[in-house]
Design an enzyme around this catalytic site. Structure first.
Site, PDB file in Angstrom:
ATOM      1  N   SER A  95       0.874  -1.187   0.000  1.00 41.65           N
ATOM      2  CA  SER A  95       0.000   0.000   0.000  1.00 41.65           C
ATOM      3  C   SER A  95       0.903   1.226   0.000  1.00 41.65           C
ATOM      4  CB  SER A  95      -0.874   0.035   1.254  1.00 41.65           C
ATOM      5  OG  SER A  95      -1.610  -1.144   1.391  1.00 41.65           O
ATOM      6  N   LYS A 170      -7.214   1.784  -2.548  1.00 41.54           N
ATOM      7  CA  LYS A 170      -6.767   1.388  -1.203  1.00 41.54           C
ATOM      8  C   LYS A 170      -6.853   2.585  -0.237  1.00 41.54           C
ATOM      9  CE  LYS A 170      -4.785  -0.960   2.123  1.00 41.54           C
ATOM     10  NZ  LYS A 170      -5.414  -2.069   2.832  1.00 41.54           N
ATOM     11  N   LYS A 238       0.657   5.849   8.146  1.00 43.19           N
ATOM     12  CA  LYS A 238       1.288   5.865   6.815  1.00 43.19           C
ATOM     13  C   LYS A 238       0.229   6.028   5.720  1.00 43.19           C
ATOM     14  CE  LYS A 238       1.871   2.050   4.865  1.00 43.19           C
ATOM     15  NZ  LYS A 238       1.225   1.195   3.861  1.00 43.19           N
TER      16      LYS A 238
HETATM   17  P1  NAD Z   1       5.821  -5.956   7.360  1.00 39.85           P
HETATM   18  O1  NAD Z   1       6.586  -4.815   7.917  1.00 39.85           O
HETATM   19  O2  NAD Z   1       5.406  -7.077   8.265  1.00 39.85           O
HETATM   20  O3  NAD Z   1       6.622  -6.614   6.127  1.00 39.85           O
HETATM   21  C1  NAD Z   1       7.403  -5.909   5.219  1.00 39.85           C
HETATM   22  C2  NAD Z   1       8.625  -6.768   4.925  1.00 39.85           C
HETATM   23  O4  NAD Z   1       9.398  -6.135   3.891  1.00 39.85           O
HETATM   24  C3  NAD Z   1       9.568  -6.935   6.123  1.00 39.85           C
HETATM   25  O5  NAD Z   1       9.738  -8.316   6.390  1.00 39.85           O
HETATM   26  C4  NAD Z   1      10.865  -6.259   5.683  1.00 39.85           C
HETATM   27  O6  NAD Z   1      12.032  -6.907   6.178  1.00 39.85           O
HETATM   28  C5  NAD Z   1      10.762  -6.402   4.182  1.00 39.85           C
HETATM   29  N1  NAD Z   1      11.592  -5.465   3.423  1.00 39.85           N
HETATM   30  C6  NAD Z   1      11.639  -4.113   3.507  1.00 39.85           C
HETATM   31  N2  NAD Z   1      12.523  -3.624   2.598  1.00 39.85           N
HETATM   32  C7  NAD Z   1      13.029  -4.698   1.929  1.00 39.85           C
HETATM   33  C8  NAD Z   1      13.980  -4.839   0.888  1.00 39.85           C
HETATM   34  N3  NAD Z   1      14.599  -3.781   0.355  1.00 39.85           N
HETATM   35  N4  NAD Z   1      14.274  -6.097   0.444  1.00 39.85           N
HETATM   36  C9  NAD Z   1      13.665  -7.174   0.993  1.00 39.85           C
HETATM   37  N5  NAD Z   1      12.751  -7.098   1.980  1.00 39.85           N
HETATM   38  C10 NAD Z   1      12.444  -5.869   2.447  1.00 39.85           C
HETATM   39  O7  NAD Z   1       4.532  -5.314   6.658  1.00 39.85           O
HETATM   40  P2  NAD Z   1       3.135  -6.021   6.283  1.00 39.85           P
HETATM   41  O8  NAD Z   1       2.190  -5.899   7.436  1.00 39.85           O
HETATM   42  O9  NAD Z   1       3.395  -7.342   5.666  1.00 39.85           O
HETATM   43  O10 NAD Z   1       2.590  -4.973   5.196  1.00 39.85           O
HETATM   44  C11 NAD Z   1       3.117  -4.900   3.885  1.00 39.85           C
HETATM   45  C12 NAD Z   1       2.240  -3.932   3.091  1.00 39.85           C
HETATM   46  O11 NAD Z   1       0.895  -4.428   3.077  1.00 39.85           O
HETATM   47  C13 NAD Z   1       2.173  -2.518   3.694  1.00 39.85           C
HETATM   48  O12 NAD Z   1       2.153  -1.574   2.677  1.00 39.85           O
HETATM   49  C14 NAD Z   1       0.846  -2.537   4.474  1.00 39.85           C
HETATM   50  O13 NAD Z   1       0.277  -1.250   4.606  1.00 39.85           O
HETATM   51  C15 NAD Z   1       0.005  -3.436   3.583  1.00 39.85           C
HETATM   52  N6  NAD Z   1      -1.092  -4.118   4.272  1.00 39.85           N
HETATM   53  C16 NAD Z   1      -0.904  -4.658   5.503  1.00 39.85           C
HETATM   54  C17 NAD Z   1      -1.972  -5.289   6.146  1.00 39.85           C
HETATM   55  C18 NAD Z   1      -1.815  -5.871   7.532  1.00 39.85           C
HETATM   56  O14 NAD Z   1      -2.846  -6.192   8.158  1.00 39.85           O
HETATM   57  N7  NAD Z   1      -0.605  -6.061   8.030  1.00 39.85           N
HETATM   58  C19 NAD Z   1      -3.227  -5.373   5.517  1.00 39.85           C
HETATM   59  C20 NAD Z   1      -3.373  -4.849   4.240  1.00 39.85           C
HETATM   60  C21 NAD Z   1      -2.301  -4.219   3.613  1.00 39.85           C
END
Ligand code: NAD
Length: 294
Positions: A95, A170, A238
């Site tokens: 997102s 979104k 965010k």
């Molecule tokens: P998270 O922080 O758990 O996961 C993100 C991952 O990306 C981490 O494991 C981090 O180490 C990795 N990362 C960051 N930079 C990197 C790079 N350069 N190379 C490799 N890995 C890298 O976040 P999440 O909760 O999984 O959310 C991800 C996206 O989905 C966000 O944009 C969030 O807003 C969206 N989202 C989350 C949810 C939720 O309930 N958690 C629901 C809908 C949408």
């Protein structure tokens, strides 16, 4: 078909597992080596740089926190752009700001790479059981080429417009959710202090016009004082920040969104940033000097 998957966090890890279950060959990466190892045990190949992953893949998917992470992976040093080859499609499911989706799309298009922005809604439980909703921006023919891959992770996959439209959708989703949680919080605090049990209010109104998916999901969490995420306050900050930046870009004031964003900032300052966004009720509790309970 080989799929690169970068970002194995709360959402990306179960999503990539569902792709393996559906029979796709995966090459993965994340800074979190434990998550990578978990996927390796299921048969995924360990990737190094986004460049190398792009070189070896037909489709690359990213599930990263925000716009700067996506820009770094797609356009940075050793980024996807350096591994561009004919037929490569990039699907960003994070997102992020719709403006950044369009910028990345344009840069990749110069190298002949197609792109979809495809953020999701549903949270970790729906990522695990493969029933997320995906809102997609991009060209129809690219969408059709990738639909089966998205279907392997989701219950609903809808093309909403050109590139960037997925993230506009979104943001609309996140505005509606945030304002709904604020409304439920106000109503529960009012009823608690006025001497009517919020649990009774919940039962009485859930079947009427005030009923909503947000009331059903977040109301019981507030009543039980269970603020384990779910969706964290810092991620919603965010998203609302991206919503306001985007709305200003298009000349649209969002007065209610900006108020709820400030409430979430106050909660962050108070140490609640890693709690579920239902902890918005705590902002109102402090104002009214009362605590919602069953
Ligand atoms: P998270 O922080 O758990 O996961 C993100 C991952 O990306 C981490 O494991 C981090 O180490 C990795 N990362 C960051 N930079 C990197 C790079 N350069 N190379 C490799 N890995 C890298 O976040 P999440 O909760 O999984 O959310 C991800 C996206 O989905 C966000 O944009 C969030 O807003 C969206 N989202 C989350 C949810 C939720 O309930 N958690 C629901 C809908 C949408």
């Amino acid at each position: 078909m080989k799929i690169g998957f970068i970002g194995l966090g709360i959402m990306g890890k179960p999503m990539s597992k569902n792709l393996i279950k559906a029979g796709y060959q995966l090459i993965v990466s994340d800074f979190n080596k434990e998550a990578v190892h978990e996927l390796e045990l299921l048969g995924a190949e360990l990737g190094s740089t986004p460049k190398e992953i792009a070189e070896k893949s037909d489709i690359v998917i990213t599930m990263l926190p925000n716009s700067p992470n996506v820009k770094a992976v797609a356009l940075g040093e050793n980024g996807l752009i350096e591994g561009a080859h004919e037929g490569l499609v990039y699907i960003d499911m994070s997102s992020i700001s719709p403006g950044v989706s369009r910028e990345v799309y344009q840069r990749l298009a110069e190298k002949g790479v197609d792109m979809l922005d495809a953020p999701v809604s549903g949270g970790e439980p729906k990522a695990i059981d493969g029933t997320m909703s995906v809102m997609v921006g991009g060209k129809v023919e690219v969408f059709e080429k990738c639909k089966a891959v998205l279907d392997a992770m989701a219950g609903s996959v809808v093309l909403v417009g050109e590139i960037g439209a997925g993230n506009i959708t979104k943001l609309a989703n996140q505005v509606i959710v945030a304002l709904n949680i604020a409304a439920v919080s106000e109503a529960f605090v009012l009823s608690q202090k006025a001497g009517v049990e919020p649990a009774a209010v919940f039962e009485a109104i859930r079947g009427g016009l005030a009923g909503s998916t947000v009331l059903e999901a977040k109301g019981p969490m507030m009543l039980d004082r269970n603020f384990d995420p779910g969706f964290r306050i810092n991620l919603h900050i965010k998203d609302l920040t991206n919503a306001l930046e985007t709305s200003h870009e298009f000349g649209v004031p969002l007065p209610l969104t900006s108020s709820v964003l400030e409430m979430m900032y106050a909660l962050k300052v108070d140490g609640h940033e890693f709690e579920d966004h239902s902890s918005l009720v705590k902002f109102y509790e402090k104002l009214a000097n009362v605590e919602v309970s069953r």
